[in-house]
Design a protein around this motif. Structure first.
Motif: not given
Length: 220
Positions: A187-208, A211-215
């Motif tokens: 409940p204390e968290f009142n701000v947040a930000g999200v980032s999305y990065v697409a993977g490349e062919e050599e990456n294990t995952y298609a995307n990454y 989320l950072v939440m803070a007070v």
């Protein structure tokens, strides 16, 4: 393969060996060097991903060279920000059961550009290094990454995910993991930000995802 992590305390050194995984740094006043290693919590994702794991015998370099990135990589546009805030606040607007803990509906978060920048730093690092975990470049943790943006915080948490197609799928799967769920519902968290990065062919995952939440310190 889907991947999402939940770490309690400081930083995890575990690697994903299962189809699904979770990792989140839980909210803390700070990070002590003498704390016990955190737990990794397996969970079930309520979504499907077309990303695939890198085979052990693929012959690819496990430490691929770092590709070039534009300044816009990892930054969400206005529509994506609206969707991210809506997904997070819809989750916070109702009671959630996070493992054996019931967490009451709580107040909405607002978007913060500096928390998004801290999330972006880690999402880009994970994609570039083809890794997954809360330890960042040069061993940094989420608090240090947020410090680097000029944000003065009193409490911070981080959730990570990989291989999911949308922020809505990511939030659903975080809610299925007790550690991630607790970060989202703090409940204390009142701000947040999200980032999305697409993977490349050599990456294990298609995307990454990160989320950072803070007070902010100014809340005191």
């Amino acid at each position: 393969m889907l991947l999402w992590m939940a770490v309690l305390g400081t930083v995890s050194t575990a690697h994903a060996q299962e189809q699904q995984w979770t990792s989140a740094e839980s909210p803390r006043e700070g990070f002590a060097a003498d704390q016990d290693p955190p737990d990794i919590v397996r969970a079930v994702a309520a979504s499907v991903s077309t990303a695939s794991a890198l085979p052990a015998d693929s012959g690819r370099d496990p430490n691929p060279s770092v590709p070039d990135f534009s300044d816009e990589d990892g930054l969400l546009d206005e529509l994506q920000i609206t969707r991210a805030v809506a997904a997070i606040n819809q989750a916070r607007a109702r009671e959630q059961v996070c493992g054996n803990q019931r967490m009451a509906a709580t107040t909405p978060i607002r978007w913060d550009a500096r928390t998004m920048q801290a999330a972006r730093t880690q999402a880009l690092y994970l994609q570039r290094a083809n890794q997954f975990g809360h330890t960042g470049e040069n061993g940094t943790h989420v608090g240090e990454r947020l410090n680097a943006t000029g944000f003065v915080w009193q409490k911070v948490g981080e959730n990570l995910a990989a291989g999911f197609n949308s922020i809505e799928e990511v939030v659903i799967s975080w809610l299925a993991s007790p550690s991630h769920c607790r970060v989202l519902m703090t409940p204390e968290f009142n701000v947040a930000g999200v980032s999305y990065v697409a993977g490349e062919e050599e990456n294990t995952y298609a995307n990454y995802w990160a989320l950072v939440m803070a007070v902010p310190q100014s809340n005191r």
